[in-house]
Design a protein around this motif. Structure first.
Motif, PDB file in Angstrom:
ATOM      1  N   SER A 191       0.837  -1.214   0.000  1.00  0.00           N
ATOM      2  CA  SER A 191       0.000   0.000   0.000  1.00  0.00           C
ATOM      3  C   SER A 191       0.863   1.252   0.000  1.00  0.00           C
ATOM      4  CB  SER A 191      -0.921   0.015   1.215  1.00  0.00           C
ATOM      5  OG  SER A 191      -1.841  -1.035   1.143  1.00  0.00           O
ATOM      6  N   ASN A 192       1.963   1.211   0.760  1.00  0.00           N
ATOM      7  CA  ASN A 192       2.878   2.353   0.785  1.00  0.00           C
ATOM      8  C   ASN A 192       3.483   2.603  -0.592  1.00  0.00           C
ATOM      9  OD1 ASN A 192       2.417   2.702   3.498  1.00  0.00           O
ATOM     10  ND2 ASN A 192       4.305   1.697   4.143  1.00  0.00           N
ATOM     11  N   ALA A 193       3.908   1.539  -1.263  1.00  0.00           N
ATOM     12  CA  ALA A 193       4.497   1.684  -2.600  1.00  0.00           C
ATOM     13  C   ALA A 193       3.472   2.218  -3.592  1.00  0.00           C
ATOM     14  CB  ALA A 193       5.055   0.343  -3.070  1.00  0.00           C
ATOM     15  N   THR A 196       4.125  -3.266  -8.470  1.00  0.00           N
ATOM     16  CA  THR A 196       3.673  -3.458  -7.090  1.00  0.00           C
ATOM     17  C   THR A 196       2.338  -4.183  -7.066  1.00  0.00           C
ATOM     18  OG1 THR A 196       4.816  -1.441  -6.413  1.00  0.00           O
ATOM     19  CG2 THR A 196       3.128  -2.276  -4.936  1.00  0.00           C
ATOM     20  N   ARG A 197       1.446  -3.796  -7.943  1.00  0.00           N
ATOM     21  CA  ARG A 197       0.140  -4.447  -8.028  1.00  0.00           C
ATOM     22  C   ARG A 197       0.296  -5.913  -8.420  1.00  0.00           C
ATOM     23  NH1 ARG A 197      -3.100  -5.456 -11.971  1.00  0.00           N
ATOM     24  NH2 ARG A 197      -1.974  -4.181 -13.461  1.00  0.00           N
ATOM     25  N   ARG A 209       2.165  10.572   5.397  1.00  0.00           N
ATOM     26  CA  ARG A 209       0.828   9.985   5.390  1.00  0.00           C
ATOM     27  C   ARG A 209       0.999   8.489   5.576  1.00  0.00           C
ATOM     28  NH1 ARG A 209      -3.075  10.732   0.268  1.00  0.00           N
ATOM     29  NH2 ARG A 209      -4.776   9.441   0.975  1.00  0.00           N
ATOM     30  N   ASP A 210       0.555   7.994   6.681  1.00  0.00           N
ATOM     31  CA  ASP A 210       0.717   6.578   7.019  1.00  0.00           C
ATOM     32  C   ASP A 210       2.192   6.177   7.004  1.00  0.00           C
ATOM     33  OD1 ASP A 210      -2.054   6.245   7.273  1.00  0.00           O
ATOM     34  OD2 ASP A 210      -2.256   5.900   5.120  1.00  0.00           O
ATOM     35  N   GLY A 211       3.052   7.077   7.450  1.00  0.00           N
ATOM     36  CA  GLY A 211       4.483   6.793   7.530  1.00  0.00           C
ATOM     37  C   GLY A 211       5.232   6.963   6.229  1.00  0.00           C
ATOM     38  N   VAL A 212       4.565   7.413   5.188  1.00  0.00           N
ATOM     39  CA  VAL A 212       5.195   7.549   3.877  1.00  0.00           C
ATOM     40  C   VAL A 212       5.098   8.992   3.419  1.00  0.00           C
ATOM     41  CG1 VAL A 212       5.106   6.806   1.474  1.00  0.00           C
ATOM     42  CG2 VAL A 212       4.587   5.188   3.278  1.00  0.00           C
ATOM     43  N   GLN A 213       6.217   9.532   2.979  1.00  0.00           N
ATOM     44  CA  GLN A 213       6.217  10.895   2.469  1.00  0.00           C
ATOM     45  C   GLN A 213       5.872  10.861   0.986  1.00  0.00           C
ATOM     46  OE1 GLN A 213       9.876  12.928   3.239  1.00  0.00           O
ATOM     47  NE2 GLN A 213       8.801  14.802   3.693  1.00  0.00           N
ATOM     48  N   GLN A 214       4.978  11.756   0.567  1.00  0.00           N
ATOM     49  CA  GLN A 214       4.527  11.776  -0.816  1.00  0.00           C
ATOM     50  C   GLN A 214       4.875  13.108  -1.465  1.00  0.00           C
ATOM     51  OE1 GLN A 214       0.365  10.874  -0.843  1.00  0.00           O
ATOM     52  NE2 GLN A 214       0.680   8.802  -0.113  1.00  0.00           N
TER      53      GLN A 214
END
Length: 129
Positions: free
Chosen positions: A5-7, A116-117, A50-55
């Motif tokens: 999900s992060n990726a 990733t998917r 966001r949820d530990g991931v920088q975008q």
């Protein structure tokens, strides 16, 4: 949130940012011959975690305030008493190079999203067995 999900979240934010960049670049290219048109630029910024991931996200669209090209055409109704009028400050070569770079970045983000998917789908298939 899972690593998958992060990726997906990171690559989708990159897709959105590059799509916006391509839209702004296409506006510049479309207006290269528009008198008085100022080139638009758009910065990239990192959003909060966001949820530990920088975008990545796009900032506010800015106008390039560099000098407009002075075009000599005494027959043009916009020409001043010396026969010059303001062109645009869009350099087509720069815009095309930026568009090529944005396209390649978009494609790289799309490839990451697809891989990733596919990995996630493969993992789910393995877990079902």
């Amino acid at each position: 949130m899972s690593d998958f999900s992060n990726a997906l979240s990171v690559s989708s934010s990159g897709l959105r940012a590059q799509a916006t960049r391509l839209r702004v670049l296409s506006e510049n290219i479309a207006n290269v011959d528009t008198p008085g048109y100022h080139r638009k630029t758009i910065p990239f910024e990192t959003s909060g975690r966001r949820d530990g991931v920088q975008q990545v996200e796009t900032g506010k669209v800015n106008l390039d305030r560099s000098e407009l090209e002075q075009i000599y055409d005494p027959q043009n109704p916009m020409a001043n008493e010396n026969g010059f009028y303001d062109g645009s400050n869009v350099d087509l070569i720069i815009e095309l190079a930026d568009a090529r770079e944005a396209q390649q970045s978009y494609e790289a983000n799309l490839k990451m999203f697809e891989q990733t998917r596919e990995m996630s789908t493969s993992l789910m298939d393995l877990l079902r067995r």
